[in-house]
Design a protein around this motif. Structure first.
Motif, PDB file in Angstrom:
ATOM      1  N   PHE D 101      14.739   9.296  -0.216  1.00 21.81           N
ATOM      2  CA  PHE D 101      14.307   7.896  -0.215  1.00 21.81           C
ATOM      3  C   PHE D 101      12.814   7.801  -0.516  1.00 21.81           C
ATOM      4  O   PHE D 101      12.373   6.921  -1.236  1.00 21.81           O
ATOM      5  CB  PHE D 101      14.661   7.221   1.118  1.00 21.81           C
ATOM      6  N   LEU D 209       9.926   3.745  11.640  1.00 21.72           N
ATOM      7  CA  LEU D 209      11.033   3.003  12.269  1.00 21.72           C
ATOM      8  C   LEU D 209      10.706   2.656  13.712  1.00 21.72           C
ATOM      9  O   LEU D 209      11.033   1.563  14.189  1.00 21.72           O
ATOM     10  CB  LEU D 209      12.328   3.821  12.209  1.00 21.72           C
TER      11      LEU D 209
ATOM     12  N   VAL E  93       3.968  -0.042  -3.120  1.00 17.22           N
ATOM     13  CA  VAL E  93       5.262  -0.297  -2.493  1.00 17.22           C
ATOM     14  C   VAL E  93       5.590  -1.780  -2.612  1.00 17.22           C
ATOM     15  O   VAL E  93       4.723  -2.627  -2.392  1.00 17.22           O
ATOM     16  CB  VAL E  93       5.253   0.121  -1.004  1.00 17.22           C
ATOM     17  N   GLU E  97      11.911  -3.785  -1.955  1.00 15.19           N
ATOM     18  CA  GLU E  97      12.211  -2.350  -2.043  1.00 15.19           C
ATOM     19  C   GLU E  97      12.072  -1.701  -0.673  1.00 15.19           C
ATOM     20  O   GLU E  97      12.974  -0.989  -0.200  1.00 15.19           O
ATOM     21  CB  GLU E  97      11.237  -1.713  -3.038  1.00 15.19           C
ATOM     22  N   PHE E 101      15.207  -0.036   1.455  1.00 10.46           N
ATOM     23  CA  PHE E 101      15.268   1.390   1.760  1.00 10.46           C
ATOM     24  C   PHE E 101      15.224   1.626   3.261  1.00 10.46           C
ATOM     25  O   PHE E 101      15.925   2.480   3.787  1.00 10.46           O
ATOM     26  CB  PHE E 101      14.148   2.143   1.028  1.00 10.46           C
ATOM     27  N   THR E 102      14.421   0.854   3.963  1.00 10.30           N
ATOM     28  CA  THR E 102      14.382   1.006   5.420  1.00 10.30           C
ATOM     29  C   THR E 102      15.728   0.653   6.035  1.00 10.30           C
ATOM     30  O   THR E 102      16.208   1.347   6.946  1.00 10.30           O
ATOM     31  CB  THR E 102      13.270   0.110   6.014  1.00 10.30           C
TER      32      THR E 102
END
Lengths: 245, 245, 245, 245, 245, 245
Positions: D101, D209, E93, E97, E101-102
């Motif tokens: 990723f 996260l 970034v 996107e 992706f997260t």
């Protein structure tokens, strides 16, 4: 330019309907040559009929090989399209193929509205490599017969199908099925997105291919037939298998 | 159980070769009924021939409808498979379809080794929905005639193709083409990965489908033909279009 | 032929239910050997349980390695299927895998009807490479317990799910979940499309693979284990990791 | 922040190698907690070992549930990743997942260079949904042991693999495999494209996260376990199946 | 670390809203540098505006090249993302996107909820290679203006959209659109699945990329510009085209 | 019919080369109106230049809105194609788009041969939805300058590229890049498969779309601009954003 308009079923009325749509779309100088197979299904509504019609269509095309500049297949399943393309010494375009590719030039994803079931259209569009650009397949609850008996009601249903396709993301809609030939023009003003008629699109793309004259494959699976032997086929078809270069 | 082994070309020798492979694979109690079409290409090597053979094959199948428990199509392009499946009142299995699906039960991705070009196999495998499981398509530079004239040399080439497929990620290899029927068993010990023979796989899957008796679709594009009219077809085929339930 | 019917959860009643379905499907001469893991989840309903059950299942299979001709995994998520296939010296077939591949032999796209959520089935079908052939995933609001308590109501719900799948394009429907073993046969007449029972399909495909004897991969990621060392595993499993050829 | 660095094999040296790479990548304030499973394969090199390790890993994670803020799986196959993610009350990141990723954020398509076979990586990347962004998978002919014995030679081979991946269209390259932890930094200057280390990427994404705190699914197949019963599992794992909310 | 927060439309209020969200997400030590283009659309709502904004954004970025450590594009269509990534000497970034992706790190498939039409998001997600992981795109009938006028009503609609996405299989939901910046945090407790804010995700991923320092492509289509000549561009942009290494 | 032939870079010589190819392909009655942007890259060779050129191209098109019947984009990356299609009140066709779709009408899979790197073509073809029909992308080691200095050598290299594409499965080959305009006709006889020139194909498809007059989308992401406000754009472009119906 002589353009063979080949029906794949044996119903002359469909040939005529499609020929009329073709003539309306054709450029000045393009002659439409309508043709109907000698044998096969009256209407193609099942997978078996479609496979049988493939042979009938190729036999029909073989009769005209060398005498026309291009072929339009007036059958919504693009029956035997790749086979015809490989065998014939001139460009061959399918009506649904033509409409779907044209639709791609008008927006992001397209829809297809037709009578009855949509699964075989889903497969054909996937075989054309366009699954990713197809937003919606709508099967309208009507038959070609209904379109003759109660055209206003059928057009109302088709418009509802177009609206559904647009809601599902279609930027343009293909009207699928030889029986709908000509309807796109009538419904265009009432439609929220561009409408495409397979026969009209196929005529224009066939004309374009004739003008481009890109040459013919001498190698690969679309190269002409050479020395292929057969049993029990029509003389013209058997001859073309022996040499279609 | 009576299992129709239907060739799609008109070459009896191929029918016999495939029938022998079928008998070797069949369970005790399975009778193999070989059959060859009345018309069509001697060998299917082009797209046009394949389309023509579709009609010939359906005509052949119609002759046996109701008299067999299942059908194996002994033609490597799985010619008219979906049409036959829709039309016939019994299970129908294609030889390449059968081998590819069986290969999926043995590993991750499979390869296919055949004589000549591979593009039409690529398309057929994609139509079967298995493109993502196909690691390698290898076209060996040999013909069915070579396989008769110099079998040792041809088997050497096929083994080289198998090795290439394994290097490209194949966990199992399908030998594609009716002309290679029976070769898988001879080359198995020399192969680094399992080998699959289309006819043998199709016989076993056909037997399995007969035993499972899963019923038949009464709706959708695989439902039986009802009341379909046609012109110029063989009586048996025309009758089946009128009613194949 | 001895066919190991391996449950992946620890509930004997499920093992027995599946064994009964397997015996009904098995050919004369096929002995069904039911087996239940020593440890693990009572029922697999979460991703964590499925991962744990993978080890339990492999331990169970290792106990039978060399003593059976093939293995059927009686667990609807095809738990640890690829691992079992790589490790065992005989064919291994998963019940959902088997039913989905069989469904592909009966039509264009298939559906799957199960109890509860469908997302993990969506993933599994995609891993099998069959996403393109799956028309519909229907999660019925019922539990295995409901199926025992009120089978008529549950069957009504399952039939509604089947009808929905058919409307969404399924030509055949897989009943997913060990708890539905045997239901396909009861609902077949009421269904508009063929119904497939995972256990029955897996038994037939396992029998087919044993008969085909296609050989075993000596290279690639499905080759047997050789000299793999481990800590704290059951003696049979540790031994198989050291040598599963 | 406490970050569990969980190896999935039983080799402490690999745990330590990865822990060192993790510490180098971690932000000030992030404590790396290395852990090694109680049972399972010494090294994961086959599908069977990977499935077994899934259970071992979940057991290991269960010991730390509630005591760490996130988990990094220090195993290149992202073993049991989805199961761990579902079960654990904190974020879980896989090292190959993380690197792939991250690579997507640096260019168009990425490559992966690893020791040995690449097919299981191909599958894992497809399961991550990233097949379309993977340009190249290169298996270098070397082992973890070689990397210890002759690091210069192994690095030369890995650089050749990186160059091949770049030629095949990779804009960034993932070094796959716990045994390559830390190598990306050493080879970066000699590489034509960015290099990514799985452990480092996973640590950064795990930290991200934790900071984002996006909540946890209360529905669907990633919702916590509730009331799941089991037999023969470790107390911590069994407890977590009963309640992982 | 200096992080450029670049809006692509000319509305300062949006820049400020996004900058606030960015500052909330940024680590201690990360300075957010907000910037608004000199020309272009007030709001990007059409394809034409998005293309125009691409130039405006690159001009803006060129002003800051060499003075920031990374760039976050504060525009939900990830406008000119790949171009910016190629041109700039630091990581870039995109907010959508980043969120998509997260979301992939939190479950199986994700959903996206936004104001208005979803088709351009569908295309962007496909270009990111994530079509297979996107379960649901929900367009809420509301505008950025509504969000200011009646935030409670808009949040109610967004929550309904989130619930729909979850029903359609989303394990996590991205709130798409700069105008929704900050809303994820407010709705998190009421959501059945994790919610992701594009700006927050992009900030964390940009910080991660700066820390990872994976190097820059010296080959391929993401290599720096060298000697590219142009007419009529801003001095900074023209200079960067001549040398962005 | 007036057909705008819009270059996207600022090099007049390329505009003229493409205009000559367009005039050769145009039907009698089609007037080719060549145009070159006021600003932007001299040649588009990087992602950044392509994004900038998108704005320049839209500005150029806006000058001609209402005065032409269709637009051909004479830039091989189909720069800003979708934006132009949405904004302009007439059909817009891209040269690579046109050639790829035309190639699909001639065989199964096509190839593309161009100067330099192929990755951005791979992406563009995927965005057109045609990844599945692209067999081969060949980057020839030559520059537009080489084509002027040593055309014979460059044509030799291009023919070698065509032969490679055919070996890799292409049934027709697109010559990609404005600098190759006109070359297809010269190499046609020496090519084993049909060759397609982007400009010629685009002219024919644009003529076809004008003739078909399928209408314009009033809904969805290709509907005309209405009331879009902007800052610092050219008067014509700003006006078109306010109303492009």
């Amino acid at each position: 330019m002589r353009l063979l308009l080949a029906n794949a079923n044996t119903t002359e009325a469909i040939t005529e309907l499609c020929a009329a749509a073709a003539r309306e779309a054709a450029s000045a100088g393009t002659e439409i040559v309508p043709a109907t197979p000698r044998f096969g299904p009256a209407v193609i509504a099942t997978r078996a009929e479609n496979a049988i019609a493939g042979h009938a269509l190729l036999e029909l095309l073989a009769e005209h090989a060398g005498q026309v500049d291009a072929v339009v297949l007036a059958v919504s399943h693009d029956t035997a399209l790749e086979a015809a393309r490989q065998m014939m010494p001139c460009p061959v375009v399918g009506m649904t193929e033509a409409a779907c590719f044209t639709a791609c030039l008008l927006g992001g994803r397209f829809g297809l509205v037709t009578f009855g079931g949509v699964e075989t259209y889903r497969e054909r569009i996937a075989q054309h490599g366009l699954a990713g650009r197809c937003a919606s397949l709508v099967g309208v609850d009507a038959t070609p017969g209904d379109a003759v008996r109660d055209p206003a009601e059928v057009e109302r249903k088709v418009l509802a199908g177009i609206a559904q396709a647009a809601r599902e993301g279609a930027d343009a809609v293909v009207l699928g099925g030889a029986a709908l030939a000509g309807m796109a023009r009538r419904l265009r003003d009432a439609s929220p997105v561009p409408l495409l008629d397979g026969i009209a699109c196929a005529v224009k793309l066939a004309e374009a291919l004739v003008a481009l004259a890109p040459g013919r494959a001498r190698t690969g699976s679309f190269a002409a037939c050479e020395g292929r032997e057969s049993v029990g086929l029509s003389p013209a078809l058997a001859a073309l298998l022996r040499d279609s270069a």
